[in-house]
Design a protein around this motif. Structure first.
Motif: not given
Length: 360
Positions: A67-74, A88-100, A115-119, A151-152
């Protein structure tokens, strides 16, 4: 909400979703007049009723995520709509930082979404709160606000999210940020991830990269309804099962997505409420102050208050626990979803607290 069109959703589940959504208007209207919504505005009552409806469906987890767009797209869609630069910054280990707002490395609030680590992240609630915080903090010296795209579960089990949080913190510290000017923050599962970072710092998890070496304790931890227990048997679960926006059964459902992939010895990292008091010895050398909220009518209230007011406050004396009157799980975020976030008393308490942390 926008569908990401997950191909993992079966035809039977899609049919069930269609049938359930046909019931949505009637069930939401019926709940509007329930005691749980007494004293709430119409906008807030509608929002809370819809959340309750969604989380009482008997869907499997990938049906929810479809029902939701992935975090990066959102983030990209929301930033452009909000007239913000996409950073956005790639920080390694598959994670990204997004700046507000703008990048800056002198004072940073790093946010882990719930989001329960799932959403994925939600633009109205979590991103709405972060933008309001960024604009308000700008009036008193400002701060960089960034959130982690992790990652979820259940596709990426523990310690994936811990590894990504670890990488994000290391990335910021390598840019010259002092730990004393870093606030670790999160709602629900995001608050749980903050506790995972603390546990890993005190007791490095064997299969995870080593935690950063801290030159000073983190400036603070800002926790919104942190998810501290997977056990739904504390009294507040029964007391608030019909009042909270999430049912006791839904908390257990989300917990199953996490616990099904836990390796041996990981439970105490993933579920901070299970740790004995001595586990937190030395926490005052990891974080200088803590601010946490719990809703008066949320199911995990007892566990949140017991953990934060007990062993955490005993080791970090500058710990504040706010129980929100008639508040549900993540009450301030539900206020933002209904356009009332900046009317929330707890929101302004967070602004004041964060401002004080950065100014010390």
């Amino acid at each position: 909400m926008s569908s990401a069109g997950s191909p993992s959703v079966s035809a039977a589940q899609r049919l069930q979703m269609t049938l359930d959504f046909c019931k949505l208007p009637l069930l939401v209207v019926a709940r509007l007049f329930s005691p749980a919504n007494k004293g709430r505005s119409w906008a807030r009552a509608i929002n809370d009723s819809m959340v309750r409806f969604m989380t009482t469906r008997r869907w499997e987890i990938h049906t929810f995520t479809s029902l939701f767009w992935p975090t990066g797209s959102t983030y990209v869609k929301w930033a452009r709509k909000s007239k913000l630069e996409v950073l956005s910054d790639d920080v390694g280990a598959g994670g990204k930082l997004h700046w507000v707002g703008p990048r800056r490395y002198d004072r940073v609030l790093l946010y882990f979404h719930g989001g329960g680590y799932s959403l994925p992240v939600n633009d109205q609630t979590q991103l709405g709160l972060l933008l309001a915080l960024q604009r308000e903090l700008e009036k008193s010296g400002g701060a960089g606000i960034a959130f982690l795209e992790y990652s979820l579960t259940p596709d990426y089990p523990f310690p994936t999210q811990l590894n990504q949080a670890n990488a994000a913190i290391s990335h910021l510290l390598e840019k010259g940020l002092s730990p004393s000017k870093l606030i670790l923050s999160g709602d629900s599962a995001g608050g749980n991830l903050v506790f995972q970072v603390f546990s890993h710092t005190l007791h490095p998890f064997p299969s995870a990269p080593a935690p950063p070496t801290l030159s000073a304790p983190y400036g603070g931890a800002l926790l919104i309804s942190p998810w501290v227990t997977f056990d739904a048997t504390t009294p507040s679960f029964a007391e608030n099962d019909k009042k909270d926006v999430l049912s006791s059964a839904f908390y257990s459902f989300l917990a199953e997505q996490v616990t099904s992939g836990l390796p041996s010895g990981a439970r105490v990292y993933a579920e901070p409420y299970t740790a004995d008091a001595a586990w937190w010895d030395g926490l005052d050398g990891v974080v200088a102050r803590v601010f946490a909220t719990a809703g008066e009518v949320e199911c995990p209230r007892d566990a949140i208050v017991e953990l934060l007011s007990g062993p955490i406050k005993a080791r970090v004396p500058d710990t504040t626990v706010v129980v929100e009157k008639n508040g549900v799980h993540e009450d301030v975020l539900n206020a933002f979803a209904s356009g009332e976030g900046e009317k929330s008393v707890e929101y302004w308490m967070m602004v004041k607290w964060a401002t004080e942390v950065f100014d010390k």
